[in-house]
Design a protein around this motif. Structure first.
Motif, PDB file in Angstrom:
ATOM      1  N   GLN A  33       0.826  -1.206   0.000  1.00 58.29           N
ATOM      2  CA  GLN A  33       0.000   0.000   0.000  1.00 58.29           C
ATOM      3  C   GLN A  33       0.865   1.262   0.000  1.00 58.29           C
ATOM      4  OE1 GLN A  33      -3.378   0.238  -0.101  1.00 58.29           O
ATOM      5  NE2 GLN A  33      -3.595  -1.979  -0.278  1.00 58.29           N
ATOM      6  N   LEU A  34       1.922   1.265   0.804  1.00 55.05           N
ATOM      7  CA  LEU A  34       2.800   2.440   0.875  1.00 55.05           C
ATOM      8  C   LEU A  34       3.540   2.656  -0.437  1.00 55.05           C
ATOM      9  CD1 LEU A  34       4.287   2.049   4.471  1.00 55.05           C
ATOM     10  CD2 LEU A  34       2.331   3.423   3.738  1.00 55.05           C
ATOM     11  N   GLN A  35       3.950   1.554  -1.061  1.00 56.02           N
ATOM     12  CA  GLN A  35       4.640   1.658  -2.352  1.00 56.02           C
ATOM     13  C   GLN A  35       3.720   2.249  -3.406  1.00 56.02           C
ATOM     14  OE1 GLN A  35       6.056  -2.301  -3.174  1.00 56.02           O
ATOM     15  NE2 GLN A  35       7.194  -2.400  -1.255  1.00 56.02           N
ATOM     16  N   GLU A  36       2.450   1.841  -3.391  1.00 53.72           N
ATOM     17  CA  GLU A  36       1.499   2.356  -4.370  1.00 53.72           C
ATOM     18  C   GLU A  36       1.238   3.844  -4.162  1.00 53.72           C
ATOM     19  OE1 GLU A  36      -1.917  -0.121  -4.014  1.00 53.72           O
ATOM     20  OE2 GLU A  36      -1.035  -1.794  -5.144  1.00 53.72           O
ATOM     21  N   ARG A  37       1.442   4.317  -2.930  1.00 50.72           N
ATOM     22  CA  ARG A  37       1.293   5.750  -2.653  1.00 50.72           C
ATOM     23  C   ARG A  37       2.535   6.541  -3.042  1.00 50.72           C
ATOM     24  NH1 ARG A  37      -1.644   6.335   3.292  1.00 50.72           N
ATOM     25  NH2 ARG A  37      -3.450   5.009   2.859  1.00 50.72           N
ATOM     26  N   GLY A  38       3.575   5.835  -3.469  1.00 48.59           N
ATOM     27  CA  GLY A  38       4.797   6.504  -3.891  1.00 48.59           C
ATOM     28  C   GLY A  38       5.745   6.844  -2.759  1.00 48.59           C
ATOM     29  N   LEU A  39       5.515   6.280  -1.576  1.00 44.05           N
ATOM     30  CA  LEU A  39       6.388   6.576  -0.439  1.00 44.05           C
ATOM     31  C   LEU A  39       7.679   5.784  -0.527  1.00 44.05           C
ATOM     32  CD1 LEU A  39       3.782   6.666   2.475  1.00 44.05           C
ATOM     33  CD2 LEU A  39       5.075   8.590   1.571  1.00 44.05           C
ATOM     34  N   ARG A  40       8.771   6.390  -0.088  1.00 47.87           N
ATOM     35  CA  ARG A  40      10.082   5.744  -0.037  1.00 47.87           C
ATOM     36  C   ARG A  40      10.589   5.764   1.400  1.00 47.87           C
ATOM     37  NH1 ARG A  40      11.073   3.152  -4.705  1.00 47.87           N
ATOM     38  NH2 ARG A  40      13.313   3.392  -4.388  1.00 47.87           N
ATOM     39  N   GLY A  41      11.601   4.966   1.683  1.00 51.52           N
ATOM     40  CA  GLY A  41      12.156   4.900   3.023  1.00 51.52           C
ATOM     41  C   GLY A  41      12.920   6.157   3.397  1.00 51.52           C
ATOM     42  N   ALA A  42      13.434   6.183   4.626  1.00 56.66           N
ATOM     43  CA  ALA A  42      14.141   7.362   5.136  1.00 56.66           C
ATOM     44  C   ALA A  42      15.334   7.729   4.269  1.00 56.66           C
ATOM     45  CB  ALA A  42      14.594   7.117   6.574  1.00 56.66           C
ATOM     46  N   HIS A  43      15.966   6.733   3.633  1.00 57.37           N
ATOM     47  CA  HIS A  43      17.138   6.984   2.788  1.00 57.37           C
ATOM     48  C   HIS A  43      16.808   6.852   1.304  1.00 57.37           C
ATOM     49  CE1 HIS A  43      19.778   7.089   6.291  1.00 57.37           C
ATOM     50  NE2 HIS A  43      19.100   6.067   6.753  1.00 57.37           N
ATOM     51  N   GLY A  44      15.510   6.855   0.974  1.00 54.42           N
ATOM     52  CA  GLY A  44      15.105   6.830  -0.428  1.00 54.42           C
ATOM     53  C   GLY A  44      14.909   5.458  -1.008  1.00 54.42           C
ATOM     54  N   GLY A  45      15.100   4.409  -0.212  1.00 58.29           N
ATOM     55  CA  GLY A  45      14.953   3.054  -0.720  1.00 58.29           C
ATOM     56  C   GLY A  45      13.507   2.584  -0.723  1.00 58.29           C
ATOM     57  N   LYS A  46      13.288   1.423  -1.328  1.00 51.72           N
ATOM     58  CA  LYS A  46      11.957   0.830  -1.395  1.00 51.72           C
ATOM     59  C   LYS A  46      11.532   0.350  -0.013  1.00 51.72           C
ATOM     60  CE  LYS A  46       9.416  -2.895  -3.728  1.00 51.72           C
ATOM     61  NZ  LYS A  46       9.525  -4.018  -4.701  1.00 51.72           N
ATOM     62  N   ILE A  47      10.290   0.591   0.348  1.00 58.88           N
ATOM     63  CA  ILE A  47       9.777   0.175   1.654  1.00 58.88           C
ATOM     64  C   ILE A  47       9.328  -1.281   1.572  1.00 58.88           C
ATOM     65  CG2 ILE A  47       7.986   0.536   3.393  1.00 58.88           C
ATOM     66  CD1 ILE A  47       7.959   3.476   2.624  1.00 58.88           C
TER      67      ILE A  47
END
Length: 495
Positions: free
Chosen positions: A202-216
């Protein structure tokens, strides 16, 4: 073989701007070599932004220099100062032995002059340098511990926050609104029973990335709601040492609830009756076994009260999932009903009730809330006591090794007891995005759907069919007992 002059150029991270980077060192070294050994080839061995004092740092240039010396390729070695090569005493003596064995008795430097690698002076300098490193590390650790005790944040990046400063210039964190909202949403999903893998999707589909820009991924999702930082706690060396000087994203109870939820694997009885089987997060959504929404003890027989079992049954010319009080599994064969239709009825009634404010107000009554809150406070107190124990252990003469081990063992046992008790309590009803849950329902894994249903439904009772209605589906046979509900729902079929 043509031998050459080796220039070793190294600098740690140069935040002070001394401009003694490897490029400047190389210029100085080439000028020295041209003046001292004219015509001899030069090779540079650089290590940029690397420490010579840490045991866990790999220095490629240094390792290549040692290997070249051992192969006999080098005739002279130059560096800015002895400490550029080694700041550790044992490692310096090892390097000096390698140079001496290769016939290189001198280390040429800009600041220390010509260092004779076998002289006592070089050895003393190595010991003094290592001592200064230890004192420097001690001073740095004291400063870091002091800042941690004051609640100032570390230098690391955490999802949900960015580095900032207070009005008086003190370092702190400030929330990143979009990420903070995501963390609160993740906490809701976790406590509603969603799998980490599905939340990550769900977070990936929202376009969110991790604190360092990586895939969640699933581990990143778990970290979002379990790290002490999001609850406003300052951690130092693995222990909570103070309340942070930043605004928490999750309140203490929600944070502790997420930690407990994700630290307790689900255990189910084996089908052969021999013990239990642990269902961890990696099992969710990947099971090839047949499972149904209402099985596992949620649906019971209205006659003998035994839990109903789901299994395919031939009805007419086709086999359909069927819910029954199966004699082979402890039942008496009292009732049976088409399973998929029953599941649809239960889910439709649940969402109908969730649209009613009075239902939500009634079901939100939490009879275990006081005990859950008490356990949460006791767990928080254990974290503080661990921090106090760590301080005593670090103070000479305060605790013996035996006392420290006994205290730590007691903390661990108490924590396990509290977590086990918390896991046995029914989960609290949290604020649920009803429309969001309704829309996400088809995409939820079966485990997630079951966990969501169990938030609100204590039991589904299937009663025997009324004589003369065996060939038709009768929804009035299905009765729902709502969890923590002390009223009669509007739907007369529910009770």
């Amino acid at each position: 073989m043509t031998r050459y002059v080796a220039l070793y150029c190294r600098i740690s991270v140069d935040r002070s701007g001394r401009k003694e980077g490897v490029q400047a060192q190389e210029r100085w070294g080439r000028a020295y070599a041209e003046k001292t050994w004219p015509g001899v080839p030069v090779r540079v061995f650089p290590d940029n932004d690397l420490s010579a004092a840490a045991d866990d740092v790999v220095r490629p240039g240094y390792d290549a220099l040692r290997a070249a010396i051992e192969r006999g390729e080098i005739v002279h070695v130059w560096t800015v100062e002895q400490y550029r090569v080694e700041r550790r005493e044992i490692q310096w003596f090892e390097f000096a032995a390698i140079m001496d064995a290769a016939g290189i008795g001198e280390l040429h430097t800009n600041r220390d002059g010509i260092v004779r690698v076998r002289d006592d002076v070089a050895g003393i300098k190595a010991v003094l340098g290592a001592g200064e490193v230890r004192r420097l590390k001690g001073r740095i650790n004291d400063i870091l511990a002091d800042k941690a005790a004051l609640g100032q944040p570390p230098g690391s990046h955490t999802f949900g926050y960015r580095h900032s400063k207070t009005e008086d210039g003190t370092k702190t964190y400030e929330q990143i609104p979009e990420q903070a909202a995501a963390i609160r949403q993740v906490a809701e999903w976790v406590l509603s029973g969603w799998s980490l893998a599905n939340i990550a999707k769900q977070l990936q589909e929202r376009g969110l990335r991790g604190a360092h820009g990586g895939k969640i991924g699933p581990n990143g999702v778990k970290n979002m709601v379990t790290v002490p930082t999001v609850a406003g706690h300052r951690v130092y060396r693995g222990q909570i040492v103070a309340k942070g000087n930043w605004e928490p994203i999750l309140d203490e109870e929600t944070w502790q609830a997420c930690r407990l939820k994700l630290s307790q694997p689900r255990r189910v009885k084996r089908s052969d009756g021999k013990g239990t089987y642990e269902i961890s997060e990696r099992h969710q959504g990947n099971s090839t076994g047949r499972k149904y929404l209402l099985t596992g003890g949620l649906a019971v027989c209205g006659v003998c009260k035994h839990r109903l079992t789901g299994a395919p049954k031939k009805i007419g010319k086709r086999r359909v999932p069927y819910l029954s009080c199966h004699p082979n599994l402890g039942g008496r064969g009292c009732v049976g009903i088409i399973l998929e239709r029953t599941e649809e009825i239960v889910v439709d009634r649940l969402f109908d009730e969730l649209d009613k404010d009075d239902f939500l107000n009634a079901i939100a009554a939490d009879e275990h809330g006081s005990r859950r809150e008490e356990i949460t406070k006791q767990l928080a107190a254990l974290d503080r006591q661990r921090a106090e124990l760590a301080k005593l252990w670090a103070t000479p003469g305060e605790l013996t090794m035996t006392e420290w081990k006994e205290a730590r063992s007691t903390f661990t046992k108490n924590e396990q007891r509290l977590r086990s008790e918390y896991a046995q309590l029914p989960p609290p009803v949290i604020d649920v995005d009803i429309q969001g849950a309704r829309e996400a329902w088809p995409d939820m894994t079966l485990d997630e759907q079951r966990a969501f249903v169990r938030l609100f439904i204590e039991r589904v009772t299937v009663h025997p069919a009324t004589p003369g209605t065996f060939r038709t589906y009768d929804p009035e046979r299905v009765k729902i007992t709502w969890r923590s509900l002390r009223r009669t729902p509007a739907d007369p079929a529910d009770q």
